[in-house]
Write an enzyme that holds these catalytic residues in place. Sequence first.
Site, short mmCIF file in Angstrom:
data_model
loop_
_atom_site.label_atom_id
_atom_site.label_comp_id
_atom_site.label_asym_id
_atom_site.label_seq_id
_atom_site.Cartn_x
_atom_site.Cartn_y
_atom_site.Cartn_z
N GLU B 292 0.50 -1.00 0.08
CA GLU B 292 -0.10 -0.05 -0.35
C GLU B 292 1.11 1.73 -0.25
OE1 GLU B 292 -2.66 0.78 3.21
OE2 GLU B 292 -1.43 -0.58 4.41
N HIS B 294 0.95 4.38 1.44
CA HIS B 294 0.22 4.61 2.45
C HIS B 294 0.75 5.99 3.43
CE1 HIS B 294 -1.16 4.63 6.93
NE2 HIS B 294 -1.99 3.77 6.58
N ASP B 324 -4.19 4.15 -0.35
CA ASP B 324 -4.31 4.06 1.01
C ASP B 324 -5.12 6.37 0.41
OD1 ASP B 324 -4.58 3.91 3.90
OD2 ASP B 324 -4.89 5.46 3.50
N GLU B 405 -12.25 1.63 4.86
CA GLU B 405 -11.15 2.06 5.85
C GLU B 405 -10.96 3.11 6.91
OE1 GLU B 405 -6.89 -0.30 5.53
OE2 GLU B 405 -6.69 1.63 5.60
#
Lengths: 434, 434
Positions: B292, B294, B324, B405
């Site tokens: 990811e 992030h 993300d 998320e």
Amino acid sequence: MLLERDLIQSVGFRNVREGDRVTGFQFRLRMPSYRGMAASLIDGVAVLVGDLVDVPADVPLWTLGGQTLTLDGLWQSEGLRWQLEDAAVVTVPFEGGLPQGVHEVSIELRLRMSYVPEEHQPSVYRVSKHVTLTPEGGAGTFQYGVSLYSFMGDFGTVLDLETALAAVADVGATGVEILGEGHVANYPEPSTAWRDEWFRLLEKYSLQPTNYGSWIDTRLHSSGPHARPMTAEEGAATLQRDLRLAKDLGFRFVRPKIGVVSGDLVPDPIWTESVERSLDLAHELDVIICPEIHSPTPIHHPVVDDYIDLIRRTGTKHFGLLIDTGIFQDRPIPLGPGETRETRPAFLDGIGVDPADFADVAEYVVFVQAKFHDIDENLDDKQIPWRPVLQALKNAGYTGYLSSEYEGVREPWRSIEQVRRQHSLIRSITDTLD
Amino acid sequence: MLLERDLIQSVGFRNVREGDRVTGFQFRLRMPSYRGMAASLIDGVAVLVGDLVDVPADVPLWTLGGQTLTLDGLWQSEGLRWQLEDAAVVTVPFEGGLPQGVHEVSIELRLRMSYVPEEHQPSVYRVSKHVTLTPEGGAGTFQYGVSLYSFMGDFGTVLDLETALAAVADVGATGVEILGEGHVANYPEPSTAWRDEWFRLLEKYSLQPTNYGSWIDTRLHSSGPHARPMTAEEGAATLQRDLRLAKDLGFRFVRPKIGVVSGDLVPDPIWTESVERSLDLAHELDVIICPEIHSPTPIHHPVVDDYIDLIRRTGTKHFGLLIDTGIFQDRPIPLGPGETRETRPAFLDGIGVDPADFADVAEYVVFVQAKFHDIDENLDDKQIPWRPVLQALKNAGYTGYLSSEYEGVREPWRSIEQVRRQHSLIRSITDTLD
């Protein structure tokens, strides 16, 4: 199984023994991360308990997946894991163990996260909680149980059946009380799978079914154009349905909560015939029907006289009294939000029955629900005067169950700790009764 | 299954259709008493929804045990019950239904308790709650999913697996993302019973497994006298263990979270060999490995360049990027208790990557985690600028999953409603993108 929200779990906080020696104490910890992780990523937990215990992070032992290891053992482990769904058991060596009661337990837990820059590592979790040690003592005088009613609001939202029964067993209780219409899934016709699970859990947690709460809903059809009163025949059928289900689930007592016809809780007159029609069945099943004497009804009251009259008249051994200790409440329940002393029922201030009155009906009492509302971290009950109550029960020769009914503030998880406090309190008092 | 603590459940609040017509809406209610009870003891529920709906207690329909009845039907019912463990479904006729979004739902529920004096009857329960209607819209542009990471702290304390998956399905999501080391009981070796239950629930709730989160814990043995670094061989073995388990559970993507060696999250150099050794297996299993991107790592960063370089060098179709949406955060996360702007990591204020940057890497992006922190009752996200983000994803031709998320405040049950709000927000924006 579910875990309590706090990292430090109330359930599982206990002294540990090796043979005859108490060598320390242990408690359960919920994983603070959003994931489970390998045991070798744990960098220990420092533990402080009031001013009694202060150990650095490398001292406690860890039990994970059934293995107990030192911190160095964790570091060398391969494949051992702290699963997200399982609490770790932390054991602190402490010769003689902790004294009974409530302790402030503080931890500093260290975990290594590979994905966090080194300068922010290890991740450290510091929390404190007042937790009650699994109670001991009080043996030989009374029997100790818990009603799942104590977990109202929690049951079905933060407690499933197994988690609830594990919490009951962990206070050292041997008896569990339920409400048929609340705790039996798909009441009155639980599935075979549910019934099997019930008996599996009783065995796993060494619990005996004690009392089964039921209702005779005399207002079952009191609304609408077809409203009609309940007949005694219907009342008896209701009671008998619950007697059979209770027996099938292993219970020895059934408390029918009977509809009332007055402000001081005089039961609907159909109660007499409903019960009398059911006595043969109760005898056959060997289950005792026991209506509860519940505030605002005191011990000396015509309702109680009528119950006793039925016992004398019929000579039955399958009808008795259940005393709810709420009748001894001698200080008020705090006012709720928006509540005033004037608008709420007066009995919430406590009807303060003299515990000595218990002796007058003791020969008919078969079960005691140990109702309470709030016990603080000094084990001070704010409403129920336990010492005189327990002394009166002992003086009168009562040796049956004290079955906890927590009825205080319904904040999630509060009930678990409150029940632990009550058992700690009543057992320590019991050990010092005359 | 568990119920939410509030009487009015978020899960289940939706418009109802008869054929092509939207004829009303419905929501689920938890029993407020400590017991279940016969349906004939219900005296109705008045419902208010903002200034849109105001119906008296005899209007809503009740669904209990699979039967839908009017209030009069409840009164005439025999044997039908509102079980403590089951939410009642309340359906309100309202032609055209409610508009999408958050509504303030207020109820006045009336229940008859036979054991309470008539002068205090019926028992009345008044509660209000902001609840988000099950989102609709947004079809055809993206796919919508939820990561169980959203329920951190709730999963295992107030949500079991089925309750969590039911909440995911109820937002209209078709995909579910999990963390292997968090949501698979007894990871990495779930029991056959757990695996069977996993597939039963996927089918029951019509959910597809999407992305499976894993870790390459490069600091697995970095503490203690025997500390040593992880080798690339061990890194590959870890990744391959998760690729196999992910595939076995039906997942198409695996996000390995790789240990870092710097403050700006540069992964441990073993990542390259760990991944390259695993590409044949990923191909064989047809699972895509996707680290990811992030916060604080932006899209234009050497780490991302290295990932892309691996794809170009090997020509693999089984390695890609996971974005993300936290990288697009352009307003700060509120300070926590005791936190200051100076002492916490600066990226919590948001690194504000330009959504237009997405186009530069879009051809390599296989999955998007829709990270967010707080959405208020007006569907105003306080950190993530969804309109430009979603427009950029659409412009770049991304048609894969947006997998929620939630990473905000961890108050019990808050995550359920926050995920509903996010889906309502992103779907309504998606319907109005250029």
